[in-house]
Motif scaffolding. Structure first.
Motif: not given
Length: 426
Positions: A253-255, A257-260, A288-290, A326-327
């Motif tokens: 959700r926070g965009s 990719p590293n933490a994802t 969160d994207i829709g 998704l990110a």
């Protein structure tokens, strides 16, 4: 080799009073609430909640010993309602019995119900130990009759002191010349579990010398060679299951990719069901994207279908590809590189805890101890983005995902640079 028929090292080193006890100073230190209870001789029923190997069982035994009352210990794995009733019947005939139940979260409702009357009347002083969140695993009626105390993971200094104490005070080890040249592998492989640490120490010492007179020098390479594996700390049936999926979703959700990718690697290394991960990504794609990117839900659905067909181990690449899409939106073989890099780091560096601000907080108890505090909800900020750290503090700024040199990923790198600035160096 220093083989012996005596008890294992953790048992030989088990403390017998509060002054010998390692860690948990917030509870048993000079101003600790439990120390005050013990010194006053008035100990309530309680539940110890904490990770393995932090001294829950030992502390319960110390409490009973210092109160000089009967101590009955049982494990919820092999105890039933009849066993509980037998203990309660015996407790009625003697004063002040402390009943210790290890892994109390494994008791079902009827087993926990059997304890209620005895706890309420004071027939027994219950001390339950659990690695799971008692908000989820202990029935409200029993939870309301007990104090909940959180036992923290032992700090590095405390673990090193345990090792040094074993080398100088244990009846067997103190008679041999042993040098610890490096501690990192011992601490990482044992994962902060004092019992595992002492067991590992004894295994390494026994496996490193062919003669009892030889000096033993313990370094990281020797420990890894004898231990053979570094296990990721992840309990797919416990609280970590909820904490890590929460961190994973919030990172997407926070965009970031590293933490994802990092949290995905933690789940994969821990044996999480890949369909569970894909299902949560499918929900996230819509939630969160829709319509901001209608392709996201199609991508997530295809990922879910593919995971069902392929399974582990190859599906980790598909999960990584979808998570990064998704990110950030685009897909590429960078997903393969990202998941491999992240998993290698999990294996190498062990498993630091999920930061409190990323943990899920569905219960009052979890909110009171800081779960979810200071988490910034991305949708509350301009552009649905706010820079914040989604990784453990010691990994802040670590780059797992490097966009490739192609049109879509060059644009992705540009967007990441605009969002994160110097944070990740894109």
């Amino acid at each position: 080799m220093f083989q012996t028929t005596k008890a294992p090292l953790p048992e030989r080193m088990r403390p017998h009073n509060l002054d010998q006890y390692a860690g948990q100073q917030h509870l048993v230190g000079p101003n600790g609430v439990l120390r005050r209870y013990i010194e006053a001789g008035m100990v309530p029923s309680m539940i110890f909640w904490g990770p393995p190997g932090v001294g829950k069982t030992t502390l319960a035994g110390i409490i009973a010993g210092q109160l000089k009352v009967p101590f009955v210990a049982m494990s919820a794995i092999n105890a039933g309602v009849k066993d509980i009733r037998d203990v309660i019947d015996q407790a009625r005939k003697r004063q002040g019995t402390v009943l210790f139940i290890d892994e109390i979260h494994r008791f079902n409702k009827s087993q926990q119900d059997a304890l209620l009357g005895a706890v309420e009347k004071g027939t027994v002083t219950l001390i339950g130990a659990t690695t799971e969140n008692p908000s989820f695993e202990v029935i409200p009626a029993l939870l309301s009759r007990c104090q909940v105390y959180i036992l923290k993971s032992l700090e590095k200094k405390e673990l090193v002191e345990l090792v040094q104490k074993a080398l100088t005070e244990d009846e067997i080890l103190k008679n041999h010349e042993i040098e610890i040249a490096e501690y990192e592998a011992l601490l990482t492989i044992s994962g902060g579990d004092a019992r595992k640490l002492l067991n590992l120490l004894e295994i390494v010492i026994d496996g490193s010398s062919s003669g009892s007179k030889e000096k033993v020098v313990i370094n990281n390479e020797l420990v890894k060679q004898i231990a053979q594996q570094n296990l990721a700390l992840y309990d797919k049936g416990g609280e970590a299951h909820y904490d890590i999926i929460s961190a994973f979703i919030k990172s997407m959700r926070g965009s970031d990719p590293n933490a994802t990718i990092y949290w995905l690697a933690r789940m994969v290394e821990g044996g999480e069901d890949p369909k569970f991960i894909a299902r949560r990504m499918l929900i996230m794609a819509s939630e969160d994207i829709g319509n901001a990117n209608p392709t996201a839900i199609i991508m997530a659905n295809e990922c879910f279908q593919a995971v069902n067909v392929i399974g582990y181990p190859e599906c980790d690449i598909i999960l990584a590809q979808c998570a990064i899409y998704l990110a950030t939106s685009p897909k590429s073989n960078a997903a393969y590189k990202a998941i491999r890099t992240a998993r290698a780091m999990v294996r190498e560096q062990g498993s630091p805890p999920v930061p409190l601000n990323l943990r899920n907080a569905p219960t009052k108890l979890m909110k009171e101890i800081g779960y979810g505090n200071e988490y910034k909800y991305s949708h509350d900020y301009e552009g649905n983005f706010v820079a914040q750290n989604f990784l453990p503090d010691e990994l802040k700024g670590t780059v797992f995902f490097n966009p490739g040199n192609n049109a879509r990923e060059n644009e992705m790198r540009k967007n990441l640079r605009n969002q994160w600035g110097e944070w990740y160096g894109y």
